[in-house]
Motif scaffolding. Sequence first.
Motif, PDB file in Angstrom:
ATOM      1  N   GLU A 156       0.766  -1.166   0.022  1.00  0.00           N
ATOM      2  CA  GLU A 156       0.021  -0.030   0.149  1.00  0.00           C
ATOM      3  C   GLU A 156       0.908   1.164   0.081  1.00  0.00           C
ATOM      4  O   GLU A 156       0.647   2.236  -0.476  1.00  0.00           O
ATOM      5  CB  GLU A 156      -0.812   0.003   1.301  1.00  0.00           C
ATOM      6  CG  GLU A 156      -1.946  -0.936   1.225  1.00  0.00           C
ATOM      7  CD  GLU A 156      -2.946  -1.037   2.340  1.00  0.00           C
ATOM      8  OE1 GLU A 156      -3.149  -0.036   3.032  1.00  0.00           O
ATOM      9  OE2 GLU A 156      -3.534  -2.086   2.695  1.00  0.00           O
ATOM     10  N   PHE A 157       2.080   1.211   0.431  1.00  0.00           N
ATOM     11  CA  PHE A 157       2.831   2.254   0.737  1.00  0.00           C
ATOM     12  C   PHE A 157       3.938   2.289   0.000  1.00  0.00           C
ATOM     13  O   PHE A 157       5.121   3.216  -0.210  1.00  0.00           O
ATOM     14  CB  PHE A 157       3.442   2.607   1.954  1.00  0.00           C
ATOM     15  CG  PHE A 157       2.224   3.001   3.007  1.00  0.00           C
ATOM     16  CD1 PHE A 157       1.589   4.024   2.830  1.00  0.00           C
ATOM     17  CD2 PHE A 157       1.460   2.009   4.031  1.00  0.00           C
ATOM     18  CE1 PHE A 157       0.335   4.497   3.705  1.00  0.00           C
ATOM     19  CE2 PHE A 157       0.302   2.193   4.355  1.00  0.00           C
ATOM     20  CZ  PHE A 157      -0.226   3.690   4.486  1.00  0.00           C
ATOM     21  N   HIS A 158       4.596   0.833  -0.363  1.00  0.00           N
ATOM     22  CA  HIS A 158       5.809   0.655  -1.122  1.00  0.00           C
ATOM     23  C   HIS A 158       5.514   0.056  -2.532  1.00  0.00           C
ATOM     24  O   HIS A 158       4.750  -0.666  -2.725  1.00  0.00           O
ATOM     25  CB  HIS A 158       6.752  -0.262  -0.370  1.00  0.00           C
ATOM     26  CG  HIS A 158       6.891   0.099   1.265  1.00  0.00           C
ATOM     27  ND1 HIS A 158       6.785  -0.803   2.187  1.00  0.00           N
ATOM     28  CD2 HIS A 158       6.754   1.200   1.874  1.00  0.00           C
ATOM     29  CE1 HIS A 158       6.664  -0.094   3.369  1.00  0.00           C
ATOM     30  NE2 HIS A 158       6.699   1.103   3.155  1.00  0.00           N
ATOM     31  N   GLN A 159       6.546   0.527  -3.418  1.00  0.00           N
ATOM     32  CA  GLN A 159       6.341  -0.161  -4.816  1.00  0.00           C
ATOM     33  C   GLN A 159       8.040  -0.960  -4.919  1.00  0.00           C
ATOM     34  O   GLN A 159       8.995  -0.298  -4.880  1.00  0.00           O
ATOM     35  CB  GLN A 159       6.373   1.115  -5.902  1.00  0.00           C
ATOM     36  CG  GLN A 159       6.286   0.450  -7.245  1.00  0.00           C
ATOM     37  CD  GLN A 159       6.048   1.473  -8.164  1.00  0.00           C
ATOM     38  OE1 GLN A 159       5.944   2.675  -7.946  1.00  0.00           O
ATOM     39  NE2 GLN A 159       6.357   0.908  -9.506  1.00  0.00           N
ATOM     40  N   ALA A 160       7.699  -2.186  -4.830  1.00  0.00           N
ATOM     41  CA  ALA A 160       8.936  -2.914  -5.146  1.00  0.00           C
ATOM     42  C   ALA A 160       9.839  -2.735  -6.533  1.00  0.00           C
ATOM     43  O   ALA A 160       9.092  -3.046  -7.339  1.00  0.00           O
ATOM     44  CB  ALA A 160       8.828  -4.437  -5.021  1.00  0.00           C
ATOM     45  N   MET A 161      10.706  -2.400  -6.766  1.00  0.00           N
ATOM     46  CA  MET A 161      11.539  -2.379  -7.639  1.00  0.00           C
ATOM     47  C   MET A 161      12.423  -3.277  -8.174  1.00  0.00           C
ATOM     48  O   MET A 161      12.694  -3.725  -9.339  1.00  0.00           O
ATOM     49  CB  MET A 161      12.601  -0.874  -7.850  1.00  0.00           C
ATOM     50  CG  MET A 161      11.557   0.356  -7.588  1.00  0.00           C
ATOM     51  SD  MET A 161      10.338   0.699  -8.503  1.00  0.00           S
ATOM     52  CE  MET A 161      11.058   0.931 -10.222  1.00  0.00           C
ATOM     53  N   SER A 162      12.786  -4.026  -7.141  1.00  0.00           N
ATOM     54  CA  SER A 162      13.638  -5.359  -7.500  1.00  0.00           C
ATOM     55  C   SER A 162      13.399  -6.071  -6.041  1.00  0.00           C
ATOM     56  O   SER A 162      13.218  -5.544  -4.927  1.00  0.00           O
ATOM     57  CB  SER A 162      15.073  -5.035  -7.932  1.00  0.00           C
ATOM     58  OG  SER A 162      15.925  -4.449  -6.594  1.00  0.00           O
ATOM     59  N   ILE A 163      13.672  -7.408  -6.232  1.00  0.00           N
ATOM     60  CA  ILE A 163      13.866  -8.523  -4.962  1.00  0.00           C
ATOM     61  C   ILE A 163      15.056  -9.189  -5.060  1.00  0.00           C
ATOM     62  O   ILE A 163      15.400  -9.687  -6.215  1.00  0.00           O
ATOM     63  CB  ILE A 163      12.652  -9.423  -5.187  1.00  0.00           C
ATOM     64  CG1 ILE A 163      11.320  -8.349  -5.145  1.00  0.00           C
ATOM     65  CG2 ILE A 163      12.660 -10.206  -4.065  1.00  0.00           C
ATOM     66  CD1 ILE A 163      10.064  -9.474  -5.359  1.00  0.00           C
ATOM     67  N   GLN A 164      15.863  -8.897  -4.085  1.00  0.00           N
ATOM     68  CA  GLN A 164      17.013  -9.566  -4.017  1.00  0.00           C
ATOM     69  C   GLN A 164      17.230 -10.454  -2.934  1.00  0.00           C
ATOM     70  O   GLN A 164      16.757 -10.142  -1.797  1.00  0.00           O
ATOM     71  CB  GLN A 164      18.303  -8.752  -4.214  1.00  0.00           C
ATOM     72  CG  GLN A 164      18.287  -8.039  -5.464  1.00  0.00           C
ATOM     73  CD  GLN A 164      19.333  -7.124  -5.440  1.00  0.00           C
ATOM     74  OE1 GLN A 164      20.376  -6.753  -4.627  1.00  0.00           O
ATOM     75  NE2 GLN A 164      19.783  -6.400  -6.651  1.00  0.00           N
ATOM     76  N   GLU A 165      18.096 -11.612  -2.854  1.00  0.00           N
ATOM     77  CA  GLU A 165      18.378 -12.338  -1.650  1.00  0.00           C
ATOM     78  C   GLU A 165      19.468 -11.515  -0.932  1.00  0.00           C
ATOM     79  O   GLU A 165      20.301 -10.897  -1.369  1.00  0.00           O
ATOM     80  CB  GLU A 165      18.763 -13.599  -2.149  1.00  0.00           C
ATOM     81  CG  GLU A 165      18.030 -14.569  -2.669  1.00  0.00           C
ATOM     82  CD  GLU A 165      18.219 -15.933  -2.828  1.00  0.00           C
ATOM     83  OE1 GLU A 165      19.183 -16.390  -2.195  1.00  0.00           O
ATOM     84  OE2 GLU A 165      17.729 -16.473  -3.625  1.00  0.00           O
ATOM     85  N   SER A 166      19.300 -11.860   0.493  1.00  0.00           N
ATOM     86  CA  SER A 166      20.206 -10.962   1.098  1.00  0.00           C
ATOM     87  C   SER A 166      20.386 -11.664   2.532  1.00  0.00           C
ATOM     88  O   SER A 166      19.295 -11.868   3.269  1.00  0.00           O
ATOM     89  CB  SER A 166      19.595  -9.627   1.686  1.00  0.00           C
ATOM     90  OG  SER A 166      20.538  -8.921   2.568  1.00  0.00           O
ATOM     91  N   PRO A 167      21.481 -11.914   2.994  1.00  0.00           N
ATOM     92  CA  PRO A 167      21.531 -12.777   4.390  1.00  0.00           C
ATOM     93  C   PRO A 167      21.314 -11.910   5.510  1.00  0.00           C
ATOM     94  O   PRO A 167      21.133 -12.460   6.508  1.00  0.00           O
ATOM     95  CB  PRO A 167      23.096 -13.407   4.448  1.00  0.00           C
ATOM     96  CG  PRO A 167      23.842 -12.566   3.468  1.00  0.00           C
ATOM     97  CD  PRO A 167      22.753 -12.021   2.291  1.00  0.00           C
TER      98      PRO A 167
END
Length: 198
Positions: A156-167
């Motif tokens: 509702e408040f964020h637009q995901a520009m990319s999704i990455q793996e992160s430890p």
Amino acid sequence: MSNEENKVTEEELDQIIEEAEKVEAAAQEAEAELEEIGDEKDAKIAQLEAALLSSETKVKDQQDAVLRSKAEVENMRRRTEQEIDKARKYALNKFAEELLPVIDNLERAIQAADAEHEVVKPILEGVELTHKTFVDAVSKFGLKEINPEGEAFNPEFHQAMSIQESPDHESNTVMFVMQKGYELNGRVVRPAMVMVAK
């Protein structure tokens, strides 16, 4: 007693009988008239009762109509007030959208400036002061920054520009904010553009 006396008595008796018959006929006639008057009164009473019932029904219907009209007017007044309130709150929406690039550019200028140079320091201070004044001015009208770094992703408040793996980050958490978002009186003007941890 003589016959003559008997005759008088018979005549008197006949007269009395005749008068009694007249009285009885008059009584029957009066009784019939009373019954007729009673029937007329009963009919008139029934007619008046029907008219009263009809009038009471009309009055009740009109009272109901008045109550419904009052409720409708009250609802309309309330809706109008809400619409006016929304119009006041969100009238600045387009204007705020146009101001956001100015805020972004001031922030970029602050980030890009080299604070170590003596020549740049006063300019940087001026830009920072301008940025602060500008942000304070727009926040008075209900414009708030959305900077969700480290928070859970909220579409509702964020637009995901990319999704990455992160430890280093939990799943579905905002790792990095590419561009801050803004809301005006609780309504999103521009969602924050973010990078989300997988």
